[in-house]
Design a protein around this motif. Sequence first.
Motif, short mmCIF file in Angstrom:
data_model
loop_
_atom_site.label_atom_id
_atom_site.label_comp_id
_atom_site.label_asym_id
_atom_site.label_seq_id
_atom_site.Cartn_x
_atom_site.Cartn_y
_atom_site.Cartn_z
N HIS A 113 0.86 -1.18 0.00
CA HIS A 113 0.00 0.00 0.00
C HIS A 113 0.90 1.23 0.00
O HIS A 113 1.76 1.36 0.86
CB HIS A 113 -0.89 0.03 1.25
CG HIS A 113 -1.93 -1.03 1.25
ND1 HIS A 113 -3.20 -0.80 0.77
CD2 HIS A 113 -1.90 -2.32 1.66
CE1 HIS A 113 -3.91 -1.91 0.90
NE2 HIS A 113 -3.13 -2.85 1.43
N ILE A 150 -1.24 -0.99 -4.23
CA ILE A 150 -2.48 -0.24 -4.13
C ILE A 150 -2.08 1.18 -3.75
O ILE A 150 -1.41 1.39 -2.75
CB ILE A 150 -3.42 -0.85 -3.06
CG1 ILE A 150 -3.78 -2.28 -3.45
CG2 ILE A 150 -4.66 0.02 -2.89
CD1 ILE A 150 -4.46 -3.04 -2.34
N HIS A 160 -3.05 4.84 -2.57
CA HIS A 160 -4.09 5.59 -1.86
C HIS A 160 -3.82 7.08 -2.02
O HIS A 160 -2.78 7.56 -1.58
CB HIS A 160 -4.07 5.25 -0.36
CG HIS A 160 -4.32 3.81 -0.07
ND1 HIS A 160 -5.58 3.29 0.08
CD2 HIS A 160 -3.45 2.78 0.09
CE1 HIS A 160 -5.48 1.99 0.34
NE2 HIS A 160 -4.20 1.66 0.35
N LEU A 185 -6.62 -0.17 7.12
CA LEU A 185 -5.85 -1.33 6.68
C LEU A 185 -5.92 -2.42 7.74
O LEU A 185 -5.60 -2.19 8.90
CB LEU A 185 -4.40 -0.95 6.41
CG LEU A 185 -4.19 0.12 5.34
CD1 LEU A 185 -2.72 0.48 5.24
CD2 LEU A 185 -4.74 -0.33 4.00
#
Length: 116
Positions: A2, A26, A28, A39
Amino acid sequence: VHLVESNARKCAFLREAARESGAAAIIHNARIENVTPTLEYVDVVTARALAPLPDLLEMGKIPLSRGASGLFLKSAGELGAIDIGQLASAISVLPSLTSAEGRIVLVRPDHRAAPD
Protein backbone atom coordinates in the motif's frame (compact mmCIF):
# COMPACT_ATOMS: atom_id res chain seq x y z
CA VAL A 1 2.06 -3.02 -0.98
CA HIS A 2 0.00 0.00 0.00
CA LEU A 3 1.46 3.34 -1.05
CA VAL A 4 -0.03 6.45 0.52
CA GLU A 5 0.39 9.85 -1.13
CA SER A 6 -1.78 12.93 -0.69
CA ASN A 7 -0.62 14.57 -3.94
CA ALA A 8 -2.78 13.40 -6.88
CA ARG A 9 -0.04 14.03 -9.44
CA LYS A 10 2.42 11.88 -7.50
CA CYS A 11 -0.25 9.18 -7.19
CA ALA A 12 -0.63 9.15 -10.97
CA PHE A 13 3.12 8.59 -11.27
CA LEU A 14 3.02 5.79 -8.67
CA ARG A 15 0.12 4.10 -10.48
CA GLU A 16 2.00 4.23 -13.78
CA ALA A 17 5.21 2.91 -12.18
CA ALA A 18 3.27 0.05 -10.57
CA ARG A 19 1.54 -0.74 -13.85
CA GLU A 20 4.76 -0.75 -15.89
CA SER A 21 6.72 -2.76 -13.32
CA GLY A 22 3.92 -5.21 -12.60
CA ALA A 23 4.13 -4.42 -8.89
CA ALA A 24 1.12 -5.45 -6.85
CA ALA A 25 0.62 -2.01 -5.33
CA ILE A 26 -2.48 -0.24 -4.13
CA ILE A 27 -2.12 3.52 -4.36
CA HIS A 28 -4.09 5.59 -1.86
CA ASN A 29 -4.61 9.24 -2.78
CA ALA A 30 -5.12 10.36 0.81
CA ARG A 31 -3.34 11.39 3.99
CA ILE A 32 -1.67 8.59 5.93
CA GLU A 33 -3.70 9.18 9.08
CA ASN A 34 -6.87 8.54 7.05
CA VAL A 35 -5.57 5.32 5.49
CA THR A 36 -3.84 3.42 8.31
CA PRO A 37 -7.01 2.86 10.37
CA THR A 38 -8.64 1.17 7.35
CA LEU A 39 -5.85 -1.33 6.68
CA GLU A 40 -6.49 -4.71 8.26
CA TYR A 41 -2.91 -5.95 8.42
CA VAL A 42 0.41 -4.15 7.94
CA ASP A 43 3.86 -5.79 8.14
CA VAL A 44 6.05 -2.70 7.84
CA VAL A 45 5.49 1.05 7.97
CA THR A 46 8.05 3.19 6.19
CA ALA A 47 8.33 6.77 5.01
CA ARG A 48 10.90 8.96 3.33
CA ALA A 49 11.11 12.74 3.73
CA LEU A 50 7.67 12.93 5.32
CA ALA A 51 8.08 14.19 8.88
CA PRO A 52 10.33 14.13 11.96
CA LEU A 53 10.59 10.75 13.71
CA PRO A 54 8.22 11.55 16.62
CA ASP A 55 5.55 12.58 14.09
CA LEU A 56 6.12 9.43 12.01
CA LEU A 57 5.65 7.28 15.11
CA GLU A 58 2.42 9.11 15.85
CA MET A 59 1.15 8.72 12.27
CA GLY A 60 1.99 5.04 12.29
CA LYS A 61 0.80 4.29 15.81
CA ILE A 62 -2.17 2.13 14.74
CA PRO A 63 -0.21 -0.39 12.63
CA LEU A 64 2.79 -0.20 14.98
CA SER A 65 0.55 -1.00 17.95
CA ARG A 66 -0.86 -3.98 15.99
CA GLY A 67 2.58 -5.53 15.51
CA ALA A 68 3.97 -3.82 12.41
CA SER A 69 7.64 -2.90 12.31
CA GLY A 70 8.73 0.62 11.44
CA LEU A 71 11.61 1.39 9.10
CA PHE A 72 12.50 5.05 8.69
CA LEU A 73 15.44 6.69 6.92
CA LYS A 74 16.78 9.68 8.84
CA SER A 75 19.92 11.80 9.01
CA ALA A 76 22.28 11.63 11.96
CA GLY A 77 21.72 15.38 12.45
CA GLU A 78 17.98 14.98 12.82
CA LEU A 79 18.35 12.14 15.29
CA GLY A 80 20.93 14.02 17.35
CA ALA A 81 18.22 16.20 18.85
CA ILE A 82 15.93 13.29 19.79
CA ASP A 83 16.13 11.11 22.88
CA ILE A 84 15.40 7.79 21.19
CA GLY A 85 14.97 6.01 24.53
CA GLN A 86 12.14 8.38 25.44
CA LEU A 87 10.23 7.58 22.25
CA ALA A 88 10.02 3.80 22.61
CA SER A 89 12.10 1.02 24.09
CA ALA A 90 11.94 -1.00 20.86
CA ILE A 91 13.82 1.49 18.67
CA SER A 92 17.25 0.73 17.24
CA VAL A 93 19.34 3.12 15.17
CA LEU A 94 21.50 1.45 12.54
CA PRO A 95 24.10 3.00 10.25
CA SER A 96 23.23 3.43 6.60
CA LEU A 97 25.29 1.45 4.13
CA THR A 98 24.88 4.13 1.46
CA SER A 99 25.38 7.38 3.37
CA ALA A 100 27.78 8.30 6.17
CA GLU A 101 25.19 10.76 7.50
CA GLY A 102 22.23 8.43 7.06
CA ARG A 103 20.64 6.33 9.76
CA ILE A 104 18.01 3.62 9.62
CA VAL A 105 15.58 3.75 12.50
CA LEU A 106 14.08 0.34 13.18
CA VAL A 107 11.01 0.06 15.37
CA ARG A 108 10.46 -3.54 16.39
CA PRO A 109 7.15 -4.72 17.77
CA ASP A 110 8.60 -7.55 19.85
CA HIS A 111 11.10 -5.43 21.81
CA ARG A 112 14.04 -7.67 20.86
CA ALA A 113 17.31 -6.07 19.93
CA ALA A 114 18.01 -5.51 16.26
CA PRO A 115 20.14 -8.14 14.51
CA ASP A 116 23.89 -7.48 14.35
